[in-house]
Design an enzyme around this catalytic site. Structure first.
Site, PDB file in Angstrom:
ATOM      1  CG  HIS A 125       9.594   6.102  41.153  1.00 23.82           C
ATOM      2  ND1 HIS A 125      10.429   7.190  41.034  1.00 23.82           N
ATOM      3  CD2 HIS A 125      10.198   5.438  42.258  1.00 23.82           C
ATOM      4  CE1 HIS A 125      11.416   7.281  41.584  1.00 23.82           C
ATOM      5  NE2 HIS A 125      11.273   6.519  42.616  1.00 23.82           N
ATOM      6  CB  CYS A 137      -8.141  -4.481  49.155  1.00 30.42           C
ATOM      7  SG  CYS A 137      -8.421  -4.291  47.411  1.00 30.42           S
ATOM      8  N   PRO A 224      22.079  16.989  30.151  1.00 27.72           N
ATOM      9  CG  PRO A 224      20.137  18.240  29.811  1.00 27.72           C
ATOM     10  CD  PRO A 224      20.470  16.879  30.193  1.00 27.72           C
TER      11      PRO A 224
HETATM   12  P1  OAD Z   1      14.146  15.385  37.727  1.00 26.56           P
HETATM   13  O1  OAD Z   1      13.027  16.200  36.808  1.00 26.56           O
HETATM   14  O2  OAD Z   1      14.560  15.389  38.990  1.00 26.56           O
HETATM   15  O3  OAD Z   1      15.453  15.451  36.782  1.00 26.56           O
HETATM   16  C1  OAD Z   1      15.429  15.368  35.335  1.00 26.56           C
HETATM   17  C2  OAD Z   1      16.881  15.347  34.837  1.00 26.56           C
HETATM   18  O4  OAD Z   1      16.818  15.184  33.322  1.00 26.56           O
HETATM   19  C3  OAD Z   1      17.532  16.581  35.320  1.00 26.56           C
HETATM   20  O5  OAD Z   1      18.938  16.337  35.390  1.00 26.56           O
HETATM   21  C4  OAD Z   1      17.645  17.318  33.650  1.00 26.56           C
HETATM   22  O6  OAD Z   1      18.843  18.038  33.581  1.00 26.56           O
HETATM   23  C5  OAD Z   1      17.568  16.162  32.697  1.00 26.56           C
HETATM   24  N1  OAD Z   1      17.090  16.360  31.281  1.00 26.56           N
HETATM   25  C6  OAD Z   1      16.164  17.564  31.170  1.00 26.56           C
HETATM   26  N2  OAD Z   1      16.014  17.478  29.513  1.00 26.56           N
HETATM   27  C7  OAD Z   1      16.746  16.221  29.379  1.00 26.56           C
HETATM   28  C8  OAD Z   1      17.086  15.693  27.972  1.00 26.56           C
HETATM   29  N3  OAD Z   1      16.348  15.995  26.908  1.00 26.56           N
HETATM   30  N4  OAD Z   1      17.918  14.662  27.957  1.00 26.56           N
HETATM   31  C9  OAD Z   1      18.362  14.095  28.932  1.00 26.56           C
HETATM   32  N5  OAD Z   1      18.166  14.445  30.061  1.00 26.56           N
HETATM   33  C10 OAD Z   1      17.587  15.651  30.276  1.00 26.56           C
HETATM   34  O7  OAD Z   1      13.555  13.905  37.316  1.00 26.56           O
HETATM   35  P2  OAD Z   1      13.901  12.495  37.927  1.00 26.56           P
HETATM   36  O8  OAD Z   1      15.413  12.394  38.137  1.00 26.56           O
HETATM   37  O9  OAD Z   1      13.468  11.537  37.018  1.00 26.56           O
HETATM   38  O10 OAD Z   1       9.048  10.601  41.448  1.00 26.56           O
HETATM   39  O11 OAD Z   1      13.173  12.490  39.093  1.00 26.56           O
HETATM   40  C11 OAD Z   1      13.104  11.307  40.143  1.00 26.56           C
HETATM   41  C12 OAD Z   1      11.640  11.332  40.660  1.00 26.56           C
HETATM   42  O12 OAD Z   1      11.418  12.629  41.236  1.00 26.56           O
HETATM   43  C13 OAD Z   1      10.609  10.950  39.730  1.00 26.56           C
HETATM   44  O13 OAD Z   1      10.435   9.534  39.530  1.00 26.56           O
HETATM   45  C14 OAD Z   1       9.505  11.387  40.351  1.00 26.56           C
HETATM   46  C15 OAD Z   1       9.984  12.769  41.143  1.00 26.56           C
HETATM   47  O14 OAD Z   1       9.248  13.090  42.075  1.00 26.56           O
HETATM   48  C16 OAD Z   1       7.760   9.808  41.355  1.00 26.56           C
HETATM   49  O15 OAD Z   1       7.059  10.128  40.451  1.00 26.56           O
HETATM   50  C17 OAD Z   1       7.611   9.023  42.440  1.00 26.56           C
END
Ligand code: OAD
Length: 250
Positions: A125, A137, A224
């Site tokens: 990303h 560009c 978690p």
């Molecule tokens: P999310 O915010 O959707 O999910 C985060 C996950 O991490 C959830 O399942 C939480 O339960 C978990 N979590 C929270 N604390 C944690 C910890 N200490 N250890 C392990 N897990 C934990 O984030 P992403 O799945 O990364 O896009 O989201 C995907 C994409 O959506 C991101 O890359 C971003 C966003 O829009 C872009 O920036 C393009």
């Protein structure tokens, strides 16, 4: 069996899969950086998308509607990330890579895997430290260096003069093709895919563990809370990345 017995058994099963693996893909999301103090996107209350509107801040239409607002929002996140440090999970993943052939594929734009010493993490990303030309560009560069050279908000592309924008993937945009191809190839070649800290809701990235599984890899999911892709997993280890990854790997 109580919850802590189940957690201990899951961790032991994940450890055994890591010990047996010859090629690993570690696929991470915002949760791997949560213990570094970087907010996730979808956690209730603390997630960025619980407090900010993604259509205004993470789409090209939102940027075009208010370029200074969007530039400033990413600039403040960039500054916040700079003051955060990699945590025990990033460090454990680096140690794993030094021991076993491991490709790290991340949805995160924070650069923390690289700062923890992981070699060639695949950033699906983009990276919040970089900027690119809005007009396409082809220019990309360091966002802070661009701001130092051009104090307009947003600064302009030094090649063609269009607005610069953060070099991150926004909703509705394609993933950068080379990183995606490398990530897919790594998933097809892996015998184990370890998924850490993602809700598994954002595609195509969230489809990588199922590509690995279809090619024969075992899948371990660490986090978690439930994710949308838990049913793919051979083992789900409930817990925070910083607590689970070191004992799973070392
Ligand atoms: P999310 O915010 O959707 O999910 C985060 C996950 O991490 C959830 O399942 C939480 O339960 C978990 N979590 C929270 N604390 C944690 C910890 N200490 N250890 C392990 N897990 C934990 O984030 P992403 O799945 O990364 O896009 O989201 C995907 C994409 O959506 C991101 O890359 C971003 C966003 O829009 C872009 O920036 C393009």
């Amino acid at each position: 069996m109580n919850a802590s017995d189940a957690d201990r058994d899951a961790l032991a099963a994940a450890r055994a899969l890591v010990a047996d693996a010859a090629r690993i893909v570690v696929f991470t999301g915002a949760g791997v950086s949560a213990e570094s103090g970087i907010p996730t996107f979808r956690d209730a209350l603390t997630g960025l998308w619980a407090r900010f509107q993604p259509e205004r801040l993470a789409t090209e239409e939102g940027f075009v509607a208010d370029p200074p607002l969007v530039w400033r929002w990413y600039a403040s996140r960039r500054e916040a990330v700079r003051s955060c440090q990699p945590n025990a999970a990033h460090d454990a993943i680096t140690r794993l890579q030094r021991r076993i052939a491991t490709t790290v594929v991340t949805q995160n734009v924070d650069g923390l895997h690289r700062r923890a010493g992981t070699v060639d993490p695949i950033e699906l990303h983009g990276n919040i430290a970089r900027a690119k030309c809005l007009a396409g560009c082809g220019w990309t560069g360091d966002a802070s260096a661009l701001e130092a050279a051009d104090t307009r908000i947003p600064p302009h592309c030094p090649v063609c003069g269009a607005f610069a924008r953060p070099d991150v993937v926004w909703f509705g945009e394609m993933l950068p093709p080379d990183p995606w191809a490398c990530a897919e190839a790594a998933c097809r070649a892996a015998d184990l895919c370890v998924v850490v800290g993602t809700s598994g809701l954002v595609h195509p990235a969230a489809g990588l563990p199922s590509i690995a599984r279809a090619a024969g890899a075992a899948v371990v999911i660490v986090g978690p809370e439930d994710s949308a892709i838990d049913d793919l997993a051979d083992v789900v280890v409930r817990g925070r990345a910083g607590d689970v990854m070191p004992p799973m790997i070392d």
